[in-house]
Design a protein around this motif. Sequence first.
Motif, mmCIF file in Angstrom:
data_model
loop_
_atom_site.group_PDB
_atom_site.id
_atom_site.type_symbol
_atom_site.label_atom_id
_atom_site.label_comp_id
_atom_site.label_asym_id
_atom_site.label_seq_id
_atom_site.Cartn_x
_atom_site.Cartn_y
_atom_site.Cartn_z
ATOM 1 N N LEU A 133 -59.741 -73.313 15.421
ATOM 2 C CA LEU A 133 -58.466 -72.761 14.938
ATOM 3 C C LEU A 133 -57.241 -73.312 15.679
ATOM 4 O O LEU A 133 -56.222 -73.602 15.038
ATOM 5 N N PRO A 134 -57.286 -73.511 17.020
ATOM 6 C CA PRO A 134 -56.110 -74.073 17.694
ATOM 7 C C PRO A 134 -55.766 -75.485 17.210
ATOM 8 O O PRO A 134 -54.590 -75.817 17.036
ATOM 9 N N LEU A 135 -56.775 -76.313 16.964
ATOM 10 C CA LEU A 135 -56.526 -77.664 16.450
ATOM 11 C C LEU A 135 -55.873 -77.605 15.085
ATOM 12 O O LEU A 135 -54.925 -78.340 14.786
ATOM 13 N N LEU A 136 -56.387 -76.704 14.235
ATOM 14 C CA LEU A 136 -55.859 -76.590 12.874
ATOM 15 C C LEU A 136 -54.431 -76.038 12.885
ATOM 16 O O LEU A 136 -53.591 -76.453 12.075
ATOM 17 N N ALA A 137 -54.158 -75.139 13.837
ATOM 18 C CA ALA A 137 -52.790 -74.598 13.964
ATOM 19 C C ALA A 137 -51.809 -75.714 14.337
ATOM 20 O O ALA A 137 -50.688 -75.782 13.813
ATOM 21 N N GLU A 138 -52.239 -76.604 15.226
ATOM 22 C CA GLU A 138 -51.402 -77.755 15.606
ATOM 23 C C GLU A 138 -51.140 -78.654 14.395
ATOM 24 O O GLU A 138 -50.037 -79.165 14.200
ATOM 25 N N LEU A 139 -52.166 -78.806 13.581
ATOM 26 C CA LEU A 139 -52.065 -79.644 12.387
ATOM 27 C C LEU A 139 -51.084 -79.040 11.376
ATOM 28 O O LEU A 139 -50.267 -79.746 10.783
ATOM 29 N N SER A 140 -51.169 -77.720 11.218
ATOM 30 C CA SER A 140 -50.255 -77.028 10.302
ATOM 31 C C SER A 140 -48.806 -77.224 10.725
ATOM 32 O O SER A 140 -47.916 -77.496 9.906
ATOM 33 N N GLU A 141 -48.583 -77.132 12.041
ATOM 34 C CA GLU A 141 -47.219 -77.299 12.571
ATOM 35 C C GLU A 141 -46.734 -78.742 12.365
ATOM 36 O O GLU A 141 -45.586 -78.974 11.980
ATOM 37 N N ALA A 142 -47.626 -79.697 12.576
ATOM 38 C CA ALA A 142 -47.250 -81.109 12.444
ATOM 39 C C ALA A 142 -46.882 -81.482 11.008
ATOM 40 O O ALA A 142 -46.090 -82.393 10.767
ATOM 41 N N PHE A 143 -47.479 -80.767 10.041
ATOM 42 C CA PHE A 143 -47.210 -81.067 8.631
ATOM 43 C C PHE A 143 -46.367 -79.970 7.971
ATOM 44 O O PHE A 143 -46.553 -79.628 6.799
ATOM 45 N N ASP A 144 -45.421 -79.414 8.730
ATOM 46 C CA ASP A 144 -44.439 -78.447 8.185
ATOM 47 C C ASP A 144 -45.065 -77.272 7.444
ATOM 48 O O ASP A 144 -44.560 -76.848 6.401
ATOM 49 N N GLY A 145 -46.183 -76.798 7.945
ATOM 50 C CA GLY A 145 -46.766 -75.584 7.361
ATOM 51 C C GLY A 145 -47.436 -75.770 6.010
ATOM 52 O O GLY A 145 -47.700 -74.790 5.312
ATOM 53 N N ARG A 146 -47.731 -77.028 5.624
ATOM 54 C CA ARG A 146 -48.430 -77.239 4.348
ATOM 55 C C ARG A 146 -49.920 -76.911 4.445
ATOM 56 O O ARG A 146 -50.643 -76.989 3.456
ATOM 57 N N LEU A 147 -50.342 -76.556 5.652
ATOM 58 C CA LEU A 147 -51.733 -76.140 5.869
ATOM 59 C C LEU A 147 -51.769 -74.646 6.158
ATOM 60 O O LEU A 147 -51.140 -74.169 7.100
ATOM 61 N N THR A 148 -52.506 -73.913 5.312
ATOM 62 C CA THR A 148 -52.736 -72.483 5.535
ATOM 63 C C THR A 148 -54.175 -72.322 6.004
ATOM 64 O O THR A 148 -55.104 -72.791 5.339
ATOM 65 N N ILE A 149 -54.362 -71.664 7.140
ATOM 66 C CA ILE A 149 -55.707 -71.511 7.707
ATOM 67 C C ILE A 149 -56.189 -70.078 7.476
ATOM 68 O O ILE A 149 -55.494 -69.115 7.819
ATOM 69 N N ILE A 150 -57.376 -69.955 6.888
ATOM 70 C CA ILE A 150 -57.992 -68.644 6.661
ATOM 71 C C ILE A 150 -59.205 -68.549 7.585
ATOM 72 O O ILE A 150 -60.230 -69.217 7.349
#
Length: 284
Positions: free
Chosen positions: A84-101
């Motif tokens: 989850l921390p890696l995916l959160a970093e990814l979401s931030e890097a791509f302006d929130g286009r990634l939603t993690i469930i």
Amino acid sequence: MTTQPKTPLPPLRETVRLHGLSASKALGQNFLFDEQLLDRIAALPGDLEGQTVFEVGPGPGGLTRALLRAGAKVIAVERDDRCLPLLAELSEAFDGRLTIIPDDAMAVDADALAGGPYHIVANLPYNVGTALFTRWLEPKSWPPQWLSLTLMFQLEVAERIVAPVGTNAYGRLAVLAQWRSNAKIAMKVHRSAFTPPPKVMSAIVHVTPADEPEGVDPKILSKLTEKGFGQRRKMLRQSLKGVTGAIEALEALGIEPTRRAETVSVAEWIALARALGTAHSSGS
């Protein structure tokens, strides 16, 4: 068109090392680090610019990165808290286009999460891949909300999905995948592409909805194939005897009850399900 992150990301292998991650055998994980390969997989559904993609088990986010680079808005379901921390970093890097469930993919409603048409793209965990796939193939309303399925399976499973009638690989999975969809093997992936390398080869199956035959209840077809292929060495008169009206329907359709399930074509399974549905609706 490729979309780059607003801040450069370190290579995935480096990110995984920094976070001290290793693939979990219990979760059926095998990581893919080859960005060119991942970009090729992300291109299989077609142009994803502005499209919604549902991803299962992103792990450290290799395929997720490729989908985001392709311009997609990604909803990723991940049950491994370590990722989850890696995916959160990814979401931030791509302006929130990634939603993690943070959940189990078997417990979530992809249609509700997507809220509209979407593609499903996933390197499926081996332990739940088939169960998820059959669920996506079985909605009552058709065409489904998903526009395409681009899924990584063990090669053996992929071959079962696209198998023609009369072959050893032909079975329930082939009928469910082919009766109202087009399924093909889009790409084979060598075991050496993964870390750690699995014992078997993998392949990516691409599925798109096709026209649905009229008068067929998916539940009836599902039950028939489950019974028929559940005892595939037995004749149909044995394997289907627990399904009310099935033997009579076989005879009415001119399908010999002495045949075995793997000799029955997709069209014949459709005809059998339609006949049973008609019999049930007329109350006979």
